[in-house]
Design a protein around this motif. Sequence first.
Motif, PDB file in Angstrom:
ATOM      1  N   ILE A  24      10.476 -16.679  11.613  1.00 60.14           N
ATOM      2  CA  ILE A  24      10.706 -16.806  13.597  1.00 60.14           C
ATOM      3  C   ILE A  24       9.992 -15.604  13.943  1.00 60.14           C
ATOM      4  O   ILE A  24      10.247 -14.334  12.753  1.00 60.14           O
ATOM      5  CB  ILE A  24      11.666 -17.631  13.977  1.00 60.14           C
ATOM      6  CG1 ILE A  24      12.882 -16.762  13.992  1.00 60.14           C
ATOM      7  CG2 ILE A  24      11.691 -19.001  13.081  1.00 60.14           C
ATOM      8  CD1 ILE A  24      14.110 -17.021  13.913  1.00 60.14           C
ATOM      9  N   ASP A  25      10.400 -14.693  15.696  1.00 54.36           N
ATOM     10  CA  ASP A  25      10.262 -13.920  15.507  1.00 54.36           C
ATOM     11  C   ASP A  25      11.396 -12.600  15.546  1.00 54.36           C
ATOM     12  O   ASP A  25      12.203 -13.170  16.153  1.00 54.36           O
ATOM     13  CB  ASP A  25       9.995 -13.522  16.967  1.00 54.36           C
ATOM     14  CG  ASP A  25       9.570 -11.902  17.179  1.00 54.36           C
ATOM     15  OD1 ASP A  25       9.240 -11.957  19.116  1.00 54.36           O
ATOM     16  OD2 ASP A  25       9.728 -11.036  16.672  1.00 54.36           O
ATOM     17  N   PRO A  26      11.263 -11.972  14.339  1.00 56.05           N
ATOM     18  CA  PRO A  26      12.735 -11.111  13.619  1.00 56.05           C
ATOM     19  C   PRO A  26      13.241  -9.827  15.234  1.00 56.05           C
ATOM     20  O   PRO A  26      14.140  -9.999  14.962  1.00 56.05           O
ATOM     21  CB  PRO A  26      12.312 -10.237  12.681  1.00 56.05           C
ATOM     22  CG  PRO A  26      11.042  -9.931  12.933  1.00 56.05           C
ATOM     23  CD  PRO A  26      10.486 -11.217  13.250  1.00 56.05           C
ATOM     24  N   THR A  50       0.417  -0.622   0.182  1.00 56.84           N
ATOM     25  CA  THR A  50       0.152  -0.409  -0.197  1.00 56.84           C
ATOM     26  C   THR A  50       0.554   1.377   0.011  1.00 56.84           C
ATOM     27  O   THR A  50       0.709   2.320   0.101  1.00 56.84           O
ATOM     28  CB  THR A  50      -1.150  -0.138   1.143  1.00 56.84           C
ATOM     29  OG1 THR A  50      -0.122   0.262   2.309  1.00 56.84           O
ATOM     30  CG2 THR A  50      -2.058  -0.959   0.733  1.00 56.84           C
ATOM     31  N   GLY A  51       2.131   0.582  -0.078  1.00 57.38           N
ATOM     32  CA  GLY A  51       3.220   2.366   0.304  1.00 57.38           C
ATOM     33  C   GLY A  51       4.705   1.886   0.184  1.00 57.38           C
ATOM     34  O   GLY A  51       5.079   0.736   0.254  1.00 57.38           O
ATOM     35  N   PRO A  52       5.883   2.355   0.175  1.00 58.38           N
ATOM     36  CA  PRO A  52       6.739   1.963   0.677  1.00 58.38           C
ATOM     37  C   PRO A  52       7.087   2.014   1.758  1.00 58.38           C
ATOM     38  O   PRO A  52       6.915   2.200   2.880  1.00 58.38           O
ATOM     39  CB  PRO A  52       7.530   3.477  -0.397  1.00 58.38           C
ATOM     40  CG  PRO A  52       6.675   4.867   0.353  1.00 58.38           C
ATOM     41  CD  PRO A  52       5.412   4.159  -0.231  1.00 58.38           C
ATOM     42  N   HIS A  53       8.011   0.741   2.279  1.00 58.84           N
ATOM     43  CA  HIS A  53       8.273   0.332   2.957  1.00 58.84           C
ATOM     44  C   HIS A  53       9.243  -0.790   3.080  1.00 58.84           C
ATOM     45  O   HIS A  53       9.305  -1.857   1.698  1.00 58.84           O
ATOM     46  CB  HIS A  53       7.424   0.087   4.550  1.00 58.84           C
ATOM     47  CG  HIS A  53       6.714  -1.586   3.452  1.00 58.84           C
ATOM     48  ND1 HIS A  53       5.637  -1.368   2.745  1.00 58.84           N
ATOM     49  CD2 HIS A  53       6.473  -2.529   4.481  1.00 58.84           C
ATOM     50  CE1 HIS A  53       5.174  -2.534   2.388  1.00 58.84           C
ATOM     51  NE2 HIS A  53       5.545  -3.243   3.212  1.00 58.84           N
ATOM     52  N   LEU A  54       9.403  -1.359   3.963  1.00 59.50           N
ATOM     53  CA  LEU A  54      10.525  -2.075   4.388  1.00 59.50           C
ATOM     54  C   LEU A  54       9.772  -3.812   5.036  1.00 59.50           C
ATOM     55  O   LEU A  54      10.013  -3.826   5.695  1.00 59.50           O
ATOM     56  CB  LEU A  54      12.680  -1.991   4.918  1.00 59.50           C
ATOM     57  CG  LEU A  54      13.063  -3.638   5.171  1.00 59.50           C
ATOM     58  CD1 LEU A  54      13.313  -4.760   3.438  1.00 59.50           C
ATOM     59  CD2 LEU A  54      14.012  -3.447   5.598  1.00 59.50           C
ATOM     60  N   HIS A  55       9.346  -4.429   4.540  1.00 60.38           N
ATOM     61  CA  HIS A  55       9.104  -6.505   5.189  1.00 60.38           C
ATOM     62  C   HIS A  55      10.208  -7.226   4.836  1.00 60.38           C
ATOM     63  O   HIS A  55      11.365  -7.157   4.343  1.00 60.38           O
ATOM     64  CB  HIS A  55       8.066  -6.577   4.068  1.00 60.38           C
ATOM     65  CG  HIS A  55       7.433  -7.830   4.377  1.00 60.38           C
ATOM     66  ND1 HIS A  55       6.795  -8.366   5.448  1.00 60.38           N
ATOM     67  CD2 HIS A  55       8.317  -9.423   4.273  1.00 60.38           C
ATOM     68  CE1 HIS A  55       6.705  -8.863   6.172  1.00 60.38           C
ATOM     69  NE2 HIS A  55       7.351 -10.238   5.521  1.00 60.38           N
ATOM     70  N   PHE A  56      10.648  -7.027   6.354  1.00 67.03           N
ATOM     71  CA  PHE A  56      11.811  -7.652   6.787  1.00 67.03           C
ATOM     72  C   PHE A  56      11.217  -9.013   7.460  1.00 67.03           C
ATOM     73  O   PHE A  56      10.716  -8.990   8.467  1.00 67.03           O
ATOM     74  CB  PHE A  56      12.517  -7.091   7.602  1.00 67.03           C
ATOM     75  CG  PHE A  56      14.202  -8.044   8.421  1.00 67.03           C
ATOM     76  CD1 PHE A  56      13.977  -8.278   9.633  1.00 67.03           C
ATOM     77  CD2 PHE A  56      15.236  -8.261   7.461  1.00 67.03           C
ATOM     78  CE1 PHE A  56      15.469  -9.058  10.349  1.00 67.03           C
ATOM     79  CE2 PHE A  56      16.175  -8.872   7.843  1.00 67.03           C
ATOM     80  CZ  PHE A  56      16.142  -9.115   9.481  1.00 67.03           C
ATOM     81  N   GLU A  57      11.573 -10.078   7.871  1.00 71.11           N
ATOM     82  CA  GLU A  57      11.726 -11.510   8.273  1.00 71.11           C
ATOM     83  C   GLU A  57      13.073 -12.684   8.396  1.00 71.11           C
ATOM     84  O   GLU A  57      14.202 -12.178   7.753  1.00 71.11           O
ATOM     85  CB  GLU A  57      11.374 -12.561   7.484  1.00 71.11           C
ATOM     86  CG  GLU A  57       9.894 -12.046   6.910  1.00 71.11           C
ATOM     87  CD  GLU A  57       8.458 -13.254   6.522  1.00 71.11           C
ATOM     88  OE1 GLU A  57       7.521 -13.031   5.452  1.00 71.11           O
ATOM     89  OE2 GLU A  57       8.895 -14.281   5.759  1.00 71.11           O
ATOM     90  N   ILE A  58      13.487 -12.939   9.488  1.00 67.54           N
ATOM     91  CA  ILE A  58      13.453 -13.905  10.009  1.00 67.54           C
ATOM     92  C   ILE A  58      13.053 -15.570   9.540  1.00 67.54           C
ATOM     93  O   ILE A  58      12.211 -15.835  10.293  1.00 67.54           O
ATOM     94  CB  ILE A  58      14.729 -13.986  11.230  1.00 67.54           C
ATOM     95  CG1 ILE A  58      15.210 -12.218  11.648  1.00 67.54           C
ATOM     96  CG2 ILE A  58      14.967 -14.586  12.038  1.00 67.54           C
ATOM     97  CD1 ILE A  58      16.769 -12.598  10.561  1.00 67.54           C
ATOM     98  N   ARG A  59      13.674 -16.120   9.272  1.00 63.11           N
ATOM     99  CA  ARG A  59      13.843 -17.780   9.226  1.00 63.11           C
ATOM    100  C   ARG A  59      13.924 -18.634   9.229  1.00 63.11           C
ATOM    101  O   ARG A  59      15.680 -18.535   9.592  1.00 63.11           O
ATOM    102  CB  ARG A  59      12.772 -17.813   7.370  1.00 63.11           C
ATOM    103  CG  ARG A  59      12.087 -16.602   6.757  1.00 63.11           C
ATOM    104  CD  ARG A  59      11.725 -17.035   5.082  1.00 63.11           C
ATOM    105  NE  ARG A  59      10.818 -15.912   4.635  1.00 63.11           N
ATOM    106  CZ  ARG A  59      10.610 -16.105   3.761  1.00 63.11           C
ATOM    107  NH1 ARG A  59      11.780 -16.830   2.566  1.00 63.11           N
ATOM    108  NH2 ARG A  59       9.661 -15.230   2.681  1.00 63.11           N
TER     109      ARG A  59
END
Length: 334
Positions: free
Chosen positions: A321-323, A303-312
């Motif tokens: 898992i909880d980043p 819906t707009g610019p951002h960073l989606h970050f994950e730890i797997r």
Amino acid sequence: MSAQGKHRKPSMATVVRIAIAAGVAGAAIGLPVTAASAHTAADQGANRPSTVSVDATPVADQAPAAHDYRVVSGDTLSKIADAQHVDGGWQKLYQDNHSVVGGNPDLIFPGQQLTINGQAAPAKAPAAPAKAPAAKSATDAAAKPAAAPKAATQQAPAAKPATTAPTAAKVQPAAPAPKAAAVAPAAPAKAPAAATTSSNAAYVAPAPGKVTTGYKVAGSNWSSGYHTGIDFPVATGTSLKAVAAGTVVSAGNGGAYGNQVVIKLADGKYAQYAHLSSISVSAGQSVTAGQQIGLSGATGNVTGPHLHFEIRTTPDYGSDIDPIAYLAAHGVNV
């Protein structure tokens, strides 16, 4: 009177007539000369206007003066070039502002300061300094003879440091021996502290700022029913960092994640970065903590610019898992 005498009188009259005729002829001959002189003077007068210089005509203004422009939301180089009437279009604008925009002309963001018609400003700036040195050089020329003797005087003391240098060199050999003995015991005590610091410094935040959408927030926006990572609300073009040393396992299109990068970290976990506007690394490449892996953006389902970050635990979706807890365990609070 004899006939011969009568003949002589008409002869004198004839002489007079010839003289008169000669005068008239001379006048007739003189007329063309005067006319020619008058004609020549007229010609010279007619030709005089041709010597007037056409350079007296004022020259019209050429290119518009250079000025700055601050990028606002929705701007592109093409829009700015059209609105500011840049000669050469967006290509010329990009060339003049390459150091500000960077390697991607399609990527500009609000707040950047651009120079419009940048080549006009440098041409005028040197004109003022060029005159100032000319005035100073005349004064300096008179001052130089007086300064010359001082230069000779200053060179003489230069020999004195050379004599003091050996003295300093003689003192140094004696000093290192006691100091080395004193420092040697202290070095082992500091080594453990340095190791502890490097352990914490091995991890960094993936993006600046604080998290807006946390881990496992429920909602219908996600196919899993909850948020599988955390979001950093950064503008397009923000530099994104590798959280720790590792190896890039994938870099490219990730479907709903848009442009993504997945890095296998040294401890076996995987860090995923999604919705990037551009990617700076490639699969198989080794990275270090804090190294740029790409720029944030709004690609994929967003819906707009951002960073989606994950730890797997694996490189694949669904092993998250909880980043926040993971980064906190390594000294990074987001």
